[in-house]
Enzyme design. Sequence first.
Site, PDB file in Angstrom:
ATOM      1  CG  HIS A   1      -6.408   5.151  28.688  1.00  0.00           C
ATOM      2  ND1 HIS A   1      -5.789   6.340  29.012  1.00  0.00           N
ATOM      3  CD2 HIS A   1      -6.603   4.524  29.876  1.00  0.00           C
ATOM      4  CE1 HIS A   1      -5.626   6.415  30.324  1.00  0.00           C
ATOM      5  NE2 HIS A   1      -6.137   5.319  30.874  1.00  0.00           N
TER       6      HIS A   1
ATOM      7  CG  HIS B   1      -6.374   1.221  33.672  1.00  0.00           C
ATOM      8  ND1 HIS B   1      -5.220   1.731  34.215  1.00  0.00           N
ATOM      9  CD2 HIS B   1      -7.046   2.284  33.160  1.00  0.00           C
ATOM     10  CE1 HIS B   1      -5.186   3.047  34.042  1.00  0.00           C
ATOM     11  NE2 HIS B   1      -6.285   3.404  33.405  1.00  0.00           N
TER      12      HIS B   1
ATOM     13  CE  LYS C   1      -1.236   7.780  31.892  1.00  0.00           C
ATOM     14  NZ  LYS C   1      -2.566   7.649  31.386  1.00  0.00           N
TER      15      LYS C   1
ATOM     16  CG  HIS D   1      -3.944  11.256  34.803  1.00  0.00           C
ATOM     17  ND1 HIS D   1      -4.927  10.310  34.936  1.00  0.00           N
ATOM     18  CD2 HIS D   1      -4.338  12.300  35.574  1.00  0.00           C
ATOM     19  CE1 HIS D   1      -5.872  10.751  35.744  1.00  0.00           C
ATOM     20  NE2 HIS D   1      -5.538  11.955  36.156  1.00  0.00           N
TER      21      HIS D   1
ATOM     22  CG  HIS E   1      -8.292   9.940  30.824  1.00  0.00           C
ATOM     23  ND1 HIS E   1      -7.652  11.055  31.298  1.00  0.00           N
ATOM     24  CD2 HIS E   1      -7.660   8.891  31.385  1.00  0.00           C
ATOM     25  CE1 HIS E   1      -6.679  10.688  32.102  1.00  0.00           C
ATOM     26  NE2 HIS E   1      -6.653   9.374  32.171  1.00  0.00           N
TER      27      HIS E   1
ATOM     28  CG  ASP F   1      -9.496   5.694  31.940  1.00  0.00           C
ATOM     29  OD1 ASP F   1      -8.653   4.847  32.315  1.00  0.00           O
ATOM     30  OD2 ASP F   1      -9.787   6.703  32.612  1.00  0.00           O
TER      31      ASP F   1
HETATM   32  C1  NCD Z   1      -7.695   4.619  36.530  1.00  0.00           C
HETATM   33  C2  NCD Z   1      -7.376   3.339  37.318  1.00  0.00           C
HETATM   34  O1  NCD Z   1      -8.210   2.920  38.115  1.00  0.00           O
HETATM   35  O2  NCD Z   1      -6.290   2.771  37.111  1.00  0.00           O
HETATM   36  N1  NCD Z   1      -8.787   5.301  37.149  1.00  0.00           N
HETATM   37  C3  NCD Z   1      -9.604   6.216  36.603  1.00  0.00           C
HETATM   38  O3  NCD Z   1     -10.444   6.774  37.310  1.00  0.00           O
HETATM   39  N2  NCD Z   1      -9.558   6.525  35.338  1.00  0.00           N
HETATM   40  C4  NCD Z   1      -6.463   5.452  36.410  1.00  0.00           C
HETATM   41  C5  NCD Z   1      -6.573   6.603  35.447  1.00  0.00           C
HETATM   42  O4  NCD Z   1      -6.555   6.418  34.224  1.00  0.00           O
HETATM   43  O5  NCD Z   1      -6.673   7.747  35.902  1.00  0.00           O
HETATM   44 ZN    ZN Z   2      -6.747   5.251  32.814  1.00  0.00          ZN
END
Ligand code: NCD
Ligand code: ZN
Length: 349
Positions: free
Chosen positions: A17, A19, A103, A140, A178, A252
């Site tokens: 996971h 970003h 997702k 999510h 998460h 995450d």
């Molecule tokens: C994530 C993001 O900033 O893209 N933020 C977070 O608080 N985890 C998105 C997500 O996974 O919820």
């Molecule tokens: Zn995330």
Amino acid sequence: MPISFKKITIIKPDDWHVHLREKNILKTVINYTTSFYQRAIIMPNLCNPIVNCKQSIYYRNKILKAQNNNKKFQPLMTCYLTEFTSPKELEVGFSKNFFTAGKLYPSYSTTNSEKGIKNIKNIYSLLEIMEKIGMPLLIHGEETESTIDIFDRETKFIDNTLDPLRNTFPYLKIVLEHITTKESVDYVVDSNSPYLAATITPHHLMLNRNDMLVNGIKPYFYCLPILKRKIHQIALRNAIASGNKSFFLGSDTAPHYDKNKINTTGCAGIFNAPSSLLAYITVFEEMNALKYFQAFCSENGPKFYNMPLNKEKITLVRKPSQVIKRIKIGKNIITPFLAGQILNWSINI
Ligand code: NCD
Ligand code: ZN
């Protein structure tokens, strides 16, 4: 797995996971992920989300071009599900490896989720096809109805959405992403199903809501799902220490510029790529569970996703190291999780 007091060598981990964002942020943050991890599930929640094969191929190429320290790094792409996604797009994308998973963001649940799902029933035709072709659904898991307290959103999601969904699609592979509560841990453990797994982040293992809210608010600890009470943190720590194979690594890591986090409406997300693996091993050591560290980092995930284990290895040494304090991107700064802190472990790359 050779374990000694001073070092531990494990199969190179994957992060299920991540970003990475785009442009300058992508170019900088990608190299932290590729230093520690061989594969990563790439989240599709860009400002303009990845909703079709064409966008996925384009984004994947950008990622591969941006990274410069791990030639074997594999970004595993995901499709942001909307109520307009065509089943054909998913089927073709999955069969040609343009997508590893789909997702599900409930609309308005988190960063860039506005185009997500308002009513789960509207994507039942997608879920049906995903179940049929064995394409995992990444969730999510938070209810977004405004009357539901933010600390209850994950648990309510299990009762109101996830459980009925699993009854309708019993063979759909699902990753509850998460997870943050004892209820989620219990739900996954009690299900005892090869079709249900969960990822756990380093920050939810290390922190609870007091860390974020007592003695001054800490915007760097603000993420979604939000940190919960200590009993939930303990449940997550016990989950990984139990060695249960339904739990695996998903950091995450979610970078935001400081100026967007330290703001009247600060962004949710913790950038932990530089410290995630060391944070995880710290918790495993604290829990006296190092024997399960490799399975959590490098085995349970690939087994769930039906992928081979990595061939490469990585060695973590019990030698103090300091987490980088700040990362500059042009005039902007991103502050990583545990910035400046000394951890007991280092990586031998
Ligand atoms: C994530 C993001 O900033 O893209 N933020 C977070 O608080 N985890 C998105 C997500 O996974 O919820
Ligand atoms: Zn995330």
